[in-house]
Design a protein around this motif. Structure first.
Motif, PDB file in Angstrom:
ATOM      1  N   GLN A  30      41.997  35.496  37.170  1.00 56.12           N
ATOM      2  CA  GLN A  30      41.704  35.123  38.569  1.00 56.12           C
ATOM      3  C   GLN A  30      41.622  36.364  39.454  1.00 56.12           C
ATOM      4  N   LYS A  31      42.578  37.293  39.259  1.00 56.26           N
ATOM      5  CA  LYS A  31      42.592  38.522  40.080  1.00 56.26           C
ATOM      6  C   LYS A  31      41.347  39.372  39.802  1.00 56.26           C
ATOM      7  N   LEU A  32      40.964  39.446  38.513  1.00 57.79           N
ATOM      8  CA  LEU A  32      39.770  40.213  38.118  1.00 57.79           C
ATOM      9  C   LEU A  32      38.542  39.716  38.888  1.00 57.79           C
TER      10      LEU A  32
ATOM     11  N   ILE B 170      41.666  53.391  40.098  1.00 59.04           N
ATOM     12  CA  ILE B 170      42.667  52.566  39.418  1.00 59.04           C
ATOM     13  C   ILE B 170      43.832  52.281  40.369  1.00 59.04           C
ATOM     14  N   CYS B 171      44.081  50.987  40.606  1.00 60.67           N
ATOM     15  CA  CYS B 171      45.190  50.612  41.487  1.00 60.67           C
ATOM     16  C   CYS B 171      46.349  50.125  40.636  1.00 60.67           C
ATOM     17  N   SER B 172      47.303  51.018  40.415  1.00 62.65           N
ATOM     18  CA  SER B 172      48.467  50.625  39.623  1.00 62.65           C
ATOM     19  C   SER B 172      49.695  50.485  40.510  1.00 62.65           C
ATOM     20  N   ALA B 173      49.544  50.780  41.806  1.00 59.63           N
ATOM     21  CA  ALA B 173      50.706  50.749  42.702  1.00 59.63           C
ATOM     22  C   ALA B 173      51.213  49.328  42.883  1.00 59.63           C
ATOM     23  N   ALA B 174      52.526  49.214  43.063  1.00 59.18           N
ATOM     24  CA  ALA B 174      53.133  47.923  43.386  1.00 59.18           C
ATOM     25  C   ALA B 174      53.220  47.860  44.911  1.00 59.18           C
ATOM     26  N   VAL B 175      52.125  47.404  45.493  1.00 55.78           N
ATOM     27  CA  VAL B 175      52.039  47.353  46.965  1.00 55.78           C
ATOM     28  C   VAL B 175      52.765  46.092  47.431  1.00 55.78           C
ATOM     29  N   ALA B 176      53.583  46.242  48.469  1.00 53.96           N
ATOM     30  CA  ALA B 176      54.287  45.061  49.005  1.00 53.96           C
ATOM     31  C   ALA B 176      53.264  44.035  49.473  1.00 53.96           C
ATOM     32  N   ASP B 177      53.542  42.770  49.215  1.00 58.39           N
ATOM     33  CA  ASP B 177      52.624  41.718  49.677  1.00 58.39           C
ATOM     34  C   ASP B 177      52.914  41.324  51.119  1.00 58.39           C
ATOM     35  N   TYR B 178      54.162  41.532  51.549  1.00 57.22           N
ATOM     36  CA  TYR B 178      54.552  41.185  52.927  1.00 57.22           C
ATOM     37  C   TYR B 178      55.314  42.341  53.551  1.00 57.22           C
TER      38      TYR B 178
ATOM     39  N   ASN C 195      38.523  37.480  41.688  1.00 59.90           N
ATOM     40  CA  ASN C 195      38.660  37.463  43.148  1.00 59.90           C
ATOM     41  C   ASN C 195      38.556  38.838  43.775  1.00 59.90           C
ATOM     42  N   LYS C 196      39.070  39.847  43.055  1.00 59.36           N
ATOM     43  CA  LYS C 196      39.080  41.193  43.641  1.00 59.36           C
ATOM     44  C   LYS C 196      37.859  42.020  43.197  1.00 59.36           C
ATOM     45  N   GLN C 197      36.921  41.369  42.476  1.00 58.90           N
ATOM     46  CA  GLN C 197      35.648  41.996  42.045  1.00 58.90           C
ATOM     47  C   GLN C 197      35.883  43.276  41.234  1.00 58.90           C
TER      48      GLN C 197
ATOM     49  N   VAL D 133      39.490  49.334  38.691  1.00 59.81           N
ATOM     50  CA  VAL D 133      40.483  48.807  37.741  1.00 59.81           C
ATOM     51  C   VAL D 133      41.756  48.402  38.482  1.00 59.81           C
ATOM     52  N   GLY D 134      42.244  47.203  38.178  1.00 62.45           N
ATOM     53  CA  GLY D 134      43.488  46.748  38.802  1.00 62.45           C
ATOM     54  C   GLY D 134      44.529  46.404  37.756  1.00 62.45           C
ATOM     55  N   PHE D 135      45.723  46.129  38.229  1.00 59.14           N
ATOM     56  CA  PHE D 135      46.829  45.696  37.372  1.00 59.14           C
ATOM     57  C   PHE D 135      47.230  44.279  37.773  1.00 59.14           C
ATOM     58  N   ALA D 136      47.811  43.549  36.860  1.00 56.20           N
ATOM     59  CA  ALA D 136      48.383  42.249  37.200  1.00 56.20           C
ATOM     60  C   ALA D 136      49.740  42.170  36.527  1.00 56.20           C
ATOM     61  N   LEU D 137      50.764  42.159  37.339  1.00 57.61           N
ATOM     62  CA  LEU D 137      52.126  42.032  36.795  1.00 57.61           C
ATOM     63  C   LEU D 137      52.552  40.591  37.009  1.00 57.61           C
ATOM     64  N   GLU D 138      52.780  39.903  35.911  1.00 54.70           N
ATOM     65  CA  GLU D 138      53.060  38.467  36.005  1.00 54.70           C
ATOM     66  C   GLU D 138      54.332  38.122  35.237  1.00 54.70           C
ATOM     67  N   THR D 139      54.890  36.959  35.553  1.00 52.83           N
ATOM     68  CA  THR D 139      56.022  36.472  34.755  1.00 52.83           C
ATOM     69  C   THR D 139      55.603  35.260  33.925  1.00 52.83           C
TER      70      THR D 139
ATOM     71  N   ASP E 203      45.382  43.657  51.437  1.00 53.04           N
ATOM     72  CA  ASP E 203      45.223  43.822  49.987  1.00 53.04           C
ATOM     73  C   ASP E 203      44.236  44.971  49.729  1.00 53.04           C
ATOM     74  N   ILE E 204      44.776  46.079  49.301  1.00 55.46           N
ATOM     75  CA  ILE E 204      43.954  47.302  49.133  1.00 55.46           C
ATOM     76  C   ILE E 204      42.865  47.082  48.092  1.00 55.46           C
ATOM     77  N   LEU E 205      43.273  46.535  46.959  1.00 59.11           N
ATOM     78  CA  LEU E 205      42.330  46.368  45.851  1.00 59.11           C
ATOM     79  C   LEU E 205      41.192  45.421  46.225  1.00 59.11           C
TER      80      LEU E 205
HETATM   81  N1  CTP Z   1      47.350  45.179  45.246  1.00 53.11           N
HETATM   82  C1  CTP Z   1      46.847  45.873  46.317  1.00 53.11           C
HETATM   83  N2  CTP Z   1      47.270  45.581  47.580  1.00 53.11           N
HETATM   84  C2  CTP Z   1      48.189  44.650  47.812  1.00 53.11           C
HETATM   85  C3  CTP Z   1      48.719  43.927  46.721  1.00 53.11           C
HETATM   86  C4  CTP Z   1      48.281  44.218  45.449  1.00 53.11           C
HETATM   87  O1  CTP Z   1      46.009  46.747  46.127  1.00 53.11           O
HETATM   88  N3  CTP Z   1      48.593  44.420  49.056  1.00 53.11           N
HETATM   89  C5  CTP Z   1      46.848  45.464  43.903  1.00 53.11           C
HETATM   90  C6  CTP Z   1      47.874  46.042  42.944  1.00 53.11           C
HETATM   91  O2  CTP Z   1      47.892  47.458  42.999  1.00 53.11           O
HETATM   92  C7  CTP Z   1      47.363  45.537  41.609  1.00 53.11           C
HETATM   93  C8  CTP Z   1      46.674  44.223  41.929  1.00 53.11           C
HETATM   94  O3  CTP Z   1      46.428  44.264  43.334  1.00 53.11           O
HETATM   95  O4  CTP Z   1      46.400  46.402  41.045  1.00 53.11           O
HETATM   96  C9  CTP Z   1      47.450  42.997  41.595  1.00 53.11           C
HETATM   97  O5  CTP Z   1      48.714  43.063  42.172  1.00 53.11           O
HETATM   98  P1  CTP Z   1      49.764  41.886  41.945  1.00 53.11           P
HETATM   99  O6  CTP Z   1      51.005  42.203  42.733  1.00 53.11           O
HETATM  100  O7  CTP Z   1      49.895  41.605  40.482  1.00 53.11           O
HETATM  101  O8  CTP Z   1      48.999  40.653  42.556  1.00 53.11           O
HETATM  102  P2  CTP Z   1      48.776  40.130  44.001  1.00 53.11           P
HETATM  103  O9  CTP Z   1      47.327  40.220  44.296  1.00 53.11           O
HETATM  104  O10 CTP Z   1      49.710  40.820  44.980  1.00 53.11           O
HETATM  105  O11 CTP Z   1      49.151  38.590  43.838  1.00 53.11           O
HETATM  106  P3  CTP Z   1      50.570  37.907  43.440  1.00 53.11           P
HETATM  107  O12 CTP Z   1      51.646  38.866  43.975  1.00 53.11           O
HETATM  108  O13 CTP Z   1      50.529  36.601  44.124  1.00 53.11           O
HETATM  109  O14 CTP Z   1      50.561  37.795  41.954  1.00 53.11           O
END
Ligand code: CTP
Length: 399
Positions: A335-337, A271-279, A339-341, A320-326, A305-307
């Motif tokens: 889409q995330k479900l 389960i990937c619930s972490a808020a991983v930085a995108d950049y 794309n990330k299989q 299992v992944g999370f999607a935090l959206e606004t 992208d770990i997931l």
């Molecule tokens: N995640 C991850 N590695 C990253 C970014 C995200 O493993 N570098 C994982 C998060 O732990 C979460 C899922 O991907 O389970 C979705 O994260 P989210 O931030 O909602 O989506 P992103 O794929 O980063 O896309 P965006 O920020 O454009 O919505």
């Protein structure tokens, strides 16, 4: 293991009954809820008052209490997760073998749908008597479990087999029984939680407001259901008190990537619930950046992208992944479900009151890979974790 487990302790009339005060204390210390039933003969060896104080519950002595209220043995039997009879005398054993029912303890035993575990205690020759041996075999065939009597000095002065197992042994037996019967016993899980910090220089970073509460609650719930859980925790400095979790700390997205990939292969649930930085900063400075120009440009590059990587490497894991959206929550989560299989995604809103980062509550929608969408109410994160783990258990059972 015994936390919140509801245990009926039936005490019958043997000298070992005095040890039940300690047994109740140990069970309560383990977090169990204990209700005691005493047979009349047992009250010669241990008092209801002692057991009531230690168990923090009323003790049942008869079908009717002193106010002539009926003690409903059926309700007691329904309440229990497990029934323990310790010490078990030859007399009560014989009645259990025959289905006799001349006291409230036997009535509760006969009504119980849960497992009954017994700890016999008798004198040497009684314990060896063929009728006792046969009765023990008989109650085993009814599905009851027996904690064998131990060897040692007996109340009669004789030495041999017949002593009730020590309270510590009984508690260990119960713990093993409970853990082996948990839904996720034998399963392994990997959970990541919290925020990552991406270094700008030795003292500054890019981070986010994730508290890690949701992931921690999920990890603890999986462990409470018997799974062996590894928790990869981000940069959050929260103290993890739960000894059942194997903790790995990972500060940056790169460290978290490493920890997740190297622990992924032999897991059943991930389960990937972490808020991983995108950049992250393209070139973190080795020295503290000094204040000079009016504008400081920071070049950022995408993190891994770990997931997504886990989705590619997936063999038999339930991912299992999370999607935090606004906005467009369901659509983006779907889409995330895909794309990330993933096998399932938990969507939540960053803009809804009481949801998302830092809050103690959350409102989620679960979407599984067959596009089944289930909405849940706003709830405390602990209860949300229970909903998530229950959903995972359903998916695992279907696998
Ligand atoms: N995640 C991850 N590695 C990253 C970014 C995200 O493993 N570098 C994982 C998060 O732990 C979460 C899922 O991907 O389970 C979705 O994260 P989210 O931030 O909602 O989506 P992103 O794929 O980063 O896309 P965006 O920020 O454009 O919505």
């Amino acid at each position: 293991m015994l936390r919140h487990k509801k245990i009926i302790l039936g005490i019958t009339g043997g000298i070992a009954a005095y040890k039940c005060a300690m047994l109740v204390r140990l069970l309560v210390k383990e977090g169990a809820e204990v209700k005691v039933i005493l047979t009349k003969a047992a009250t010669d060896f241990v008092t209801p008052q002692t057991l009531s104080v230690l168990s923090k519950n009323e003790v049942t002595l008869d079908f009717f209490d002193k106010h002539f209220n009926w003690n409903n043995h059926v309700h007691l039997a329904e309440w229990a997760d497990v029934m323990l009879i310790a010490p078990l005398t030859a007399n009560t054993l014989a009645k259990m073998a025959q289905g006799l029912c001349d006291n409230v303890l036997l009535a509760t035993y006969l009504s119980a749908k849960t497992k009954t575990i017994v700890a016999p205690a008798m004198d040497l020759d009684m314990y060896q008597h063929p009728s006792v041996k046969q009765n023990l075999e008989t109650i085993k065939t009814f599905g009851n479990l027996i904690i064998p009597a131990e060897h040692g000095e007996l109340a009669s002065g004789l030495t041999g087999e017949g002593r009730m197992a020590e309270p510590e042994t009984i508690v260990e037996f119960l713990k093993n029984y409970v853990s082996e019967n948990l839904t996720l016993h034998g399963k392994t899980a990997l959970v990541n939680a919290g925020a990552t910090y991406e270094a700008i220089d030795p003292v500054r970073f890019i981070g986010n407001r994730s508290s890690g509460k949701m992931g921690l609650a999920i990890a603890e719930t999986l462990a409470a259901q018997g799974a062996e859980v590894t928790l990869v925790l981000g940069a959050n400095r929260v103290e993890i008190k739960n000894k059942a979790l194997k903790l790995i700390n990972a500060e940056s997205s790169d460290e978290m990537f490493e920890a997740m990939i190297s622990n992924f292969q032999n897991k059943d649930i991930v389960i990937c619930s972490a808020a991983v930085a995108d950049y992250k900063p393209a070139k973190p400075s080795g020295e503290k950046i000094k204040k000079k120009d009016e504008i400081l440009n920071l070049e950022l590059v995408k993190t891994k992208d770990i997931l997504s990587e886990l989705g590619k490497q997936k063999t038999n894991q339930l991912l299992v992944g999370f999607a935090l959206e606004t906005q467009n929550i369901i659509e983006y989560a779907q889409q995330k479900l895909k794309n990330k299989q993933l096998d399932m995604i938990i969507a939540n809103s960053a803009s809804e009151q009481g949801s998302g980062f830092g809050a103690d509550t959350n409102k989620i929608t679960i979407i599984d890979k067959h596009n089944k969408i289930t909405n849940f109410e706003l709830k405390p994160k602990q209860q949300v974790a229970t909903d998530i783990v229950n959903y995972i258990i359903k998916l695992i059972n279907k696998k």
